[in-house]
Each structure stands twice: as C-alpha cells, then as structure tokens.
Write an enzyme that holds these catalytic residues in place. Structure first.
Site, PDB file in Angstrom:
ATOM      1  N   ARG A 125       0.849  -1.187   0.000  1.00 40.11           N
ATOM      2  CA  ARG A 125       0.000   0.000   0.000  1.00 40.11           C
ATOM      3  C   ARG A 125       0.886   1.240   0.000  1.00 40.11           C
ATOM      4  O   ARG A 125       1.982   1.229   0.545  1.00 40.11           O
ATOM      5  CB  ARG A 125      -0.895   0.011   1.244  1.00 40.11           C
ATOM      6  CG  ARG A 125      -2.057  -0.970   1.156  1.00 40.11           C
ATOM      7  CD  ARG A 125      -2.966  -0.872   2.348  1.00 40.11           C
ATOM      8  NE  ARG A 125      -2.320  -1.304   3.566  1.00 40.11           N
ATOM      9  CZ  ARG A 125      -1.829  -0.526   4.499  1.00 40.11           C
ATOM     10  NH1 ARG A 125      -1.945   0.795   4.402  1.00 40.11           N
ATOM     11  NH2 ARG A 125      -1.239  -1.021   5.560  1.00 40.11           N
ATOM     12  N   LYS A 176      -9.466  -2.675   1.703  1.00 40.34           N
ATOM     13  CA  LYS A 176      -9.259  -1.556   2.612  1.00 40.34           C
ATOM     14  C   LYS A 176     -10.072  -0.319   2.185  1.00 40.34           C
ATOM     15  O   LYS A 176     -10.584   0.413   3.026  1.00 40.34           O
ATOM     16  CB  LYS A 176      -7.770  -1.212   2.692  1.00 40.34           C
ATOM     17  CG  LYS A 176      -6.899  -2.340   3.272  1.00 40.34           C
ATOM     18  CD  LYS A 176      -7.429  -2.772   4.599  1.00 40.34           C
ATOM     19  CE  LYS A 176      -6.445  -3.461   5.538  1.00 40.34           C
ATOM     20  NZ  LYS A 176      -5.898  -4.741   5.167  1.00 40.34           N
ATOM     21  N   HIS A 204     -10.475  -3.121  11.440  1.00 40.95           N
ATOM     22  CA  HIS A 204      -9.333  -3.895  10.948  1.00 40.95           C
ATOM     23  C   HIS A 204      -9.049  -5.003  11.976  1.00 40.95           C
ATOM     24  O   HIS A 204      -8.092  -4.948  12.730  1.00 40.95           O
ATOM     25  CB  HIS A 204      -8.132  -2.949  10.814  1.00 40.95           C
ATOM     26  CG  HIS A 204      -6.966  -3.508  10.048  1.00 40.95           C
ATOM     27  ND1 HIS A 204      -5.698  -2.991  10.160  1.00 40.95           N
ATOM     28  CD2 HIS A 204      -6.874  -4.511   9.157  1.00 40.95           C
ATOM     29  CE1 HIS A 204      -4.872  -3.658   9.363  1.00 40.95           C
ATOM     30  NE2 HIS A 204      -5.566  -4.593   8.754  1.00 40.95           N
ATOM     31  N   CYS A 244       1.077  -7.580  11.854  1.00 40.87           N
ATOM     32  CA  CYS A 244       1.353  -7.738  13.283  1.00 40.87           C
ATOM     33  C   CYS A 244       0.632  -8.931  13.898  1.00 40.87           C
ATOM     34  O   CYS A 244       0.481  -9.005  15.116  1.00 40.87           O
ATOM     35  CB  CYS A 244       1.033  -6.451  14.033  1.00 40.87           C
ATOM     36  SG  CYS A 244       2.191  -5.127  13.642  1.00 40.87           S
TER      37      CYS A 244
HETATM   38  P1  GTP Z   1      -2.053  -7.834   7.448  1.00 42.79           P
HETATM   39  O1  GTP Z   1      -2.525  -8.867   6.504  1.00 42.79           O
HETATM   40  O2  GTP Z   1      -0.976  -6.956   6.871  1.00 42.79           O
HETATM   41  O3  GTP Z   1      -3.143  -7.015   8.046  1.00 42.79           O
HETATM   42  O4  GTP Z   1      -1.223  -8.598   8.622  1.00 42.79           O
HETATM   43  P2  GTP Z   1      -1.644  -9.531   9.854  1.00 42.79           P
HETATM   44  O5  GTP Z   1      -1.954  -8.685  11.048  1.00 42.79           O
HETATM   45  O6  GTP Z   1      -2.647 -10.533   9.461  1.00 42.79           O
HETATM   46  O7  GTP Z   1      -0.234 -10.237  10.201  1.00 42.79           O
HETATM   47  P3  GTP Z   1       0.223 -11.767  10.060  1.00 42.79           P
HETATM   48  O8  GTP Z   1      -0.566 -12.690  10.948  1.00 42.79           O
HETATM   49  O9  GTP Z   1       0.282 -12.100   8.635  1.00 42.79           O
HETATM   50  O10 GTP Z   1       1.703 -11.686  10.662  1.00 42.79           O
HETATM   51  C1  GTP Z   1       2.696 -10.875  10.113  1.00 42.79           C
HETATM   52  C2  GTP Z   1       4.064 -11.343  10.540  1.00 42.79           C
HETATM   53  O11 GTP Z   1       4.156 -11.446  11.966  1.00 42.79           O
HETATM   54  C3  GTP Z   1       4.390 -12.733   9.996  1.00 42.79           C
HETATM   55  O12 GTP Z   1       5.719 -12.736   9.547  1.00 42.79           O
HETATM   56  C4  GTP Z   1       4.229 -13.625  11.185  1.00 42.79           C
HETATM   57  O13 GTP Z   1       5.041 -14.780  11.112  1.00 42.79           O
HETATM   58  C5  GTP Z   1       4.597 -12.728  12.363  1.00 42.79           C
HETATM   59  N1  GTP Z   1       3.882 -13.138  13.609  1.00 42.79           N
HETATM   60  C6  GTP Z   1       2.557 -13.376  13.735  1.00 42.79           C
HETATM   61  N2  GTP Z   1       2.248 -13.778  14.988  1.00 42.79           N
HETATM   62  C7  GTP Z   1       3.407 -13.774  15.685  1.00 42.79           C
HETATM   63  C8  GTP Z   1       3.753 -14.092  17.055  1.00 42.79           C
HETATM   64  O14 GTP Z   1       2.921 -14.466  17.884  1.00 42.79           O
HETATM   65  N3  GTP Z   1       5.063 -13.934  17.390  1.00 42.79           N
HETATM   66  C9  GTP Z   1       6.022 -13.519  16.502  1.00 42.79           C
HETATM   67  N4  GTP Z   1       7.271 -13.405  16.925  1.00 42.79           N
HETATM   68  N5  GTP Z   1       5.736 -13.230  15.199  1.00 42.79           N
HETATM   69  C10 GTP Z   1       4.457 -13.348  14.813  1.00 42.79           C
HETATM   70  C1  SPV Z   2      -2.734  -4.594   5.343  1.00 41.75           C
HETATM   71  O1  SPV Z   2      -1.778  -3.913   4.910  1.00 41.75           O
HETATM   72  O2  SPV Z   2      -3.249  -4.375   6.454  1.00 41.75           O
HETATM   73  C2  SPV Z   2      -3.238  -5.726   4.543  1.00 41.75           C
HETATM   74  C3  SPV Z   2      -2.757  -5.864   3.169  1.00 41.75           C
HETATM   75  O3  SPV Z   2      -4.073  -6.475   5.011  1.00 41.75           O
HETATM   76  S1  SPV Z   2      -3.535  -4.770   2.061  1.00 41.75           S
HETATM   77  O4  SPV Z   2      -4.731  -5.460   1.527  1.00 41.75           O
HETATM   78  O5  SPV Z   2      -2.586  -4.515   0.981  1.00 41.75           O
HETATM   79  O6  SPV Z   2      -3.940  -3.587   2.728  1.00 41.75           O
HETATM   80 MN    MN Z   3      -4.695  -5.846   7.072  1.00 44.94          MN
END
Ligand code: GTP
Ligand code: SPV
Ligand code: MN
Length: 611
Positions: free
Chosen positions: A84, A232, A252, A276
C-alpha cells in the site's frame, strides 16, 4: 432472465439484469478511459480459468508446479509496486477537518479534476472488466454491494477470491440499492502494436476516496489494498463512514471462535496493525490440550449491536490476502494447509522444483532459488528472496479451521475485543481494560513498529489507533467518540464485551523475542476467558488488570520466572514518556479528542506517579 452460462468473460454487453445506473456508470468510465473492449464478469469457474490462462500467456502469472501445488500461480509485481502507498492515499471530503490529521486530504473538486485528466484514455489497448461484488454474504442484512471497474485481470482474479464476485452480486443491485462505485486503472495505456509488460503500473499513484459520494478512484497500482478496492478502500475507509452514520463498526480485526476444554465457546475480535499477527492469531493451533480455535476472519470485521445489546460480527471478506514471510508449518500450519492449491502468490521466491518459497518457510533456504523479481538467489545475495510484503491470496473456505458458521448472515456474538501492536519494549504480554472507556483508550493509543505492509520505513514506532490509522474514512477523534457511543448503547441494553491489550513482540536485551508466540498465544487467550468467566483474579496496575503469577499457564513454553517478569515489567519512567507521547498525539486532533480519553490519560499519569 439470462442463463448464467451466457454471461461469460467474453460478454461485452451488459447482462439484461444489470441495473441501469450501473450500466450508465460503466459506459461513462469507458468513454473516458477508452478501453479496447468491455467485459462484464460473471464470477464463474470458467471465466476464472480463462482469465488465469490469459495471465499465464502474458507472463503476469507463472504456474506453480501443479504436482506440488495444483492450480496455483505466482505473480511478480513491478519492484516499485509492492505494498500500500499511504503517502498516495487520499480522503477527499468537503471539509479538511472531516478527514482529520491521520489522512492525506484533498478537495474533492481538485482531486476529481486531476483524476479526470489521468483517467483520460488510461485503458487504451486494454480490457475494462466490470467486477460486481458483495462484501459480506449476498443477502445478509450486514452485506454491501459495489462494482469495481479495472483494466487489470490480476485484480479481477484476486477480487474473485476476496469477495463474492459476479452475476449474483450484480443481480442484487436494484434501482434503490446504495452501491459503491470503485474505478481502478493501472494507468498504462498500450499504443497499437506496443508490447505489454508483466505488471503494468504507473509511477504516479492516487488511491482516492470520496466518502461523501461513496466513490473510490484508484490510479497507477495493481497491488493489494491499492487495487483490490473491496478490501481496505471499501470495507474499511468507506464502510467506517457508513458505520459512523448508521451506528455500527467497520474494523481492521480478525474474528476467531475459541472453545475451552469444558466446551464453553467464546468469540474474539482483535485489532493489530498490518503485518502484526491477525492472520496468525485467527488460525492459531493451541499448544494447550483441550482448547480449539476456529477461524472466522483474518483482517476485517463488521460489527453491529443487536436487540439484546450484544456485539455481533461478520467477516465481510471471502478470502485471505495473507503475509507469506514467516509463515511455516511450525508457525502457522493452518495457513500452510489452506494454500495447498488454488492460490495466487505475489512476490514470493520460486524453487528449482517449481514450488514457492519465502523467508521463514524453512530454516535454511533450498538451493537453486529464484527471487521475487526472477533473479537467481543465494543466501549470499544480501537481499531477501521473497519481498517482505509477499502475499498469498486464497479462498477462506479452503481453511481447514474455518468455523462452520463463518458465513452466518447474523454474525457471531463477540465476547472480547483485543488490541495489540508490535512493541519491542514497554508493553506487557497481556492487560485487561478496567472499563469500556479504558479499553477505548488502549485502542486509541496503540503504537507499533512500522512493517513492510504500509510502504514506509519499517521499524519506526508510530501511533496506530485501533490499527485503523491508515483505514479510517473520517476524523479519528470522532471515531474514538463513536466507539464510546457504541459502548453506551450496549451498556444501556445489557453489557459490553471485555477488552484486552496484548504484545507478542517484546524483546530481550539481546534482541530475541521474550515470548514464543504463535500457538503459545493460546495461553494469553485462555487467561482472558478465565477473566470473562470470573474464575481468576487480576493485579491492578497503572496499565490495567494484569495476570497474577501462575495464572497464565506456562508449562512447556520454556518461559521461566525471569522471562515472565521481563514480559510483564512496567518501567515507570518509560511509561511517563509514553504518556507524554500520547498527549502529543491527542493534541494533533486540535481539541477534538473526547474528554473521556483525556480522563483516562490523567488516570494513567496519576497511577504512574511523579518521577
Ligand atoms: P495484514 O494482513 O498486513 O493485516 O497482517 P496480519 O496482522 O494478518 O499479520 P500476520 O498474521 O500475517 O503476521 C505478520 C508477521 O508477523 C508474519 O511474519 C508472522 O510470522 C509474524 N507473527 C505473527 N504472529 C506472531 C507471534 O505471535 N510472534 C512472533 N514473533 N511473530 C508473529
Ligand atoms: C494490510 O496492509 O493491512 C493488509 C494488506 O491487510 S492490504 O490489503 O494490501 O492492505
Ligand atoms: Mn490488514
């Protein structure tokens, strides 16, 4: 009525059931953008197959070895179109104050003039796809309709995974339906005879939102949130404005269903900033025996107070657009199982055997990798093989832990709301809010280290209230007020869900994570359910209610008493500095932040005491 088989990807005239307003709008866009042809998408499997085969022919997609991962593809984006673009994302409201300090604002008339210019002839030599979609199950009282026009077939196949896309959504748009107009172009017209590139896009980008007329105009990018406008742009930025006006919440947040060993069911909604941990928590595989987690959504939640005062949530999406790096059979086996096939990967590396790879998938990279830009790669290359914001796009129904009621049009009743961020220091593992107002304060003051998803400098600490800083379609101070109001509505009818704050990312002095995370996060969730059931007490601290030693089950985690103390440490000096930073953040809203949140800030300061 036209039979569905006649409404194919080759259909260049509008289906006879298309609402006149939709047809007229599409005509208008086509007159401006001058595409070679117009295709009305029906969402059929056949249409999808034609599009995918076309994308392979033009080199936008490479097919993954079908023996290893059937019907899956890899896209390599332009190296400058990988996430983004927050500095190119605009909110166009008549009054600047309505966009607030967290959004880039532009006068609607000026932005329209600029976009009119940019969209002139922008689709020359390309196909304009008409992509009707429903956000939320078609026919659900919570669902909303939209139509995206786009000249990117990659966007069409992605929208086909992420939304309920096609003829049924178009049929649902009637003359009295409010639907969102979402115009998208990669901004890369083709002159006669000019060869196309695998990932057309433009160096100039505008991701523009007009919440007052419920329109989205996106120019120049084909990546994720910039281009899949149901996500989004609509389900958060436009929907948050609808939610404010109509008394609900567009967030979100992931949604998960948690069952305790004695069979008690809880539903949690959790807001963490981009990259995150939402997808990971939503698919958590508990390491504590007897617990189970089922997935309802991994990124967005729409929530409404029902007649009994309960907060009900739906996942408005139909698929996952998940972060690939860090995903492995050890960290997120459910995601790995979900993407067994029928998956589109973007900006991942490829193995010699024709399968995909990214950092963290295995501890050591296989030899013979080709990186996300198609260049041979070895660990000595000094750059990642997969882009840090590489993603997988896959249908939610392929998730082995998807809850049976994930598409229930009425939604699920939320028992707890969780806020979190990526904080190497200061923020403890788990804290319970003392009240709804305190919970809103915790949400409003989330701060997190920037990640590769938001296109800025990764690692920088920033305030990301409710993980919505980049997605709130109006002034966030008013948004905080809206959350306080929702709490009042619920309290008047019954009660409010509990609220918690978590941080899985606190680090030791040597830079290693103090908490094992992933499946072990169940231990924090289990404590939350015990708080909800009233079977454990908590410590009253300056930050909120924290677990008593021994109440979070640490058996088998390797987390010893010393590490536990570090995970829960409250450094008073650093927290006084946090309080100052919160005050500075609130001040950016010029007196618009609700008094209740200032009261919470004063309470925090009182509890921290004088240095
Ligand atoms: P968006 O799709 O961008 O909104 O992200 P999201 O909040 O769904 O994040 P996602 O679960 O994909 O995690 C993003 C990164 O954080 C990945 O590389 C994961 O491996 C890492 N991660 C997720 N949970 C944990 C955790 O409990 N501990 C650690 N150390 N890393 C984590
Ligand atoms: C985020 O950035 O929070 C995502 C990926 O979930 S995007 O759809 O590109 O916004
Ligand atoms: Mn997201």
């Amino acid at each position: 009525m036209t039979s569905p088989s006649l409404v194919r990807a080759s259909a260049s005239t509008a289906p006879d059931f298309a609402d006149t307003a939709v047809v007229e709008w599409v005509q208008q866009i086509a007159e401006t953008t001058r595409p070679e042809r117009v295709v009305w998408c029906d969402g059929s499997v056949r249409e999808r197959d034609e599009l995918l085969r076309g994308l392979v022919r033009t080199g936008t997609l490479l097919q993954v070895n079908p023996d290893l991962r059937p019907y899956s593809f890899v896209a390599r984006s332009h190296p400058e179109d990988v996430a983004r673009v927050e500095d190119r994302t605009f909110l166009c409201t008549e009054r600047k104050a309505d966009a607030g300090p967290t959004n880039n604002w532009e006068e609607p008339a000026r932005m329209r003039a600029r976009l009119d210019e940019l969209f002139q002839g922008s689709m020359r030599g390309r196909t304009l796809y008409v992509v009707p979609f429903s956000i939320g199950p078609i026919g659900s009282p919570l669902a909303r309709l939209g139509v995206q026009v786009t000249d990117s077939p990659y966007v069409v196949v992605s929208m086909g995974i992420m939304t309920r896309m096609g003829a049924d959504a178009l049929r649902a748009i009637r003359p009295d339906t409010t639907w969102v107009r979402a115009a998208h172009t990669v901004g890369c017209p083709l002159e006669p005879g000019q060869a196309d590139t695998p990932w057309p896009c433009n160096a100039t980008k505008y991701i523009s939102h007009f919440p007052e007329s419920r329109e989205i105009w996106s120019y120049g990018s084909a990546y994720g949130g910039n281009a899949l406008l149901a996500k989004k742009s609509f389900a958060l930025r436009i929907a948050s404005v609808l939610a404010r006006d109509e008394g609900w919440l567009a967030e979100h947040m992931l949604i998960l269903k948690l069952t305790s060993p004695d069979g008690k069911v809880f539903h949690l909604a959790a807001a963490f900033p981009s990259a995150c941990g939402k997808t990971n928590l939503a698919m958590l595989q508990p390491t504590l025996p007897g617990w189970s987690v089922e997935t309802i959504g991994d990124d967005i939640a729409w929530m409404r107070v029902d007649e009994l005062g309960r907060l009900r949530a739906i996942n408005p999406e139909a698929g996952f657009f998940g972060v690939a790096p860090g995903t492995s059979t050890a960290t997120n086996p459910v995601a790995m199982d979900t993407m067994w096939g029928n998956t589109i990967f973007t900006n991942v590396a490829m193995r010699e055997d024709g399968d995909v790879w990214w950092e963290g998938m295995t501890t050591t990279p296989p030899s013979g990798l080709v990186d996300w830009q198609g260049t041979p790669w070895t660990p000595a290359s000094g750059r990642p093989a997969a882009h840090p914001n590489a993603r997988f796009t896959v249908a939610a129904r392929q998730c082995p832990t998807i809850a049976s009621d994930w598409e229930d049009p009425a939604g699920v009743v939320i028992d707890a709301i969780v806020f979190g961020g990526r904080r190497a220091s200061n923020v403890p593992l788990v804290v319970e809010a003392k009240s709804w107002e305190h919970g809103v304060f915790l949400g409003a003051t989330i701060s997190s280290e920037r990640t590769a998803a938001s296109g800025g400098t990764a690692g920088e600490l920033e305030r990301d209230p409710f993980a919505m800083r980049a997605f709130c379609g109006y002034n966030m101070a008013d948004y905080f007020g809206h959350w306080l109001e929702i709490g009042k509505t619920m309290r008047a009818r019954g009660g409010v869900p509990r609220m918690f704050q978590v941080n899985w990312f606190r680090k030791d002095d040597d830079g290693s994570f103090l908490w094992p995370g992933f499946g072990e996060n169940i231990r924090a969730l289990a404590w939350m359910t015990e708080r909800i059931r009233g079977v454990v007490r908590a410590r009253d601290t300056a930050l909120g209610l924290m677990p008593l030693d021994g109440d979070v089950n640490l058996d088998g985690t390797g987390v010893d008493a010393g590490t536990w103390a570090k995970l829960n440490a409250i450094d008073l000096d650093r927290w006084r500095a946090e309080a100052d930073s919160i005050e500075r953040f609130f001040a950016t809203f010029g007196g618009r932040v609700p008094e209740a949140l200032y009261r919470q800030l004063h309470r925090l300061r009182d509890a921290l005491g004088d240095p």
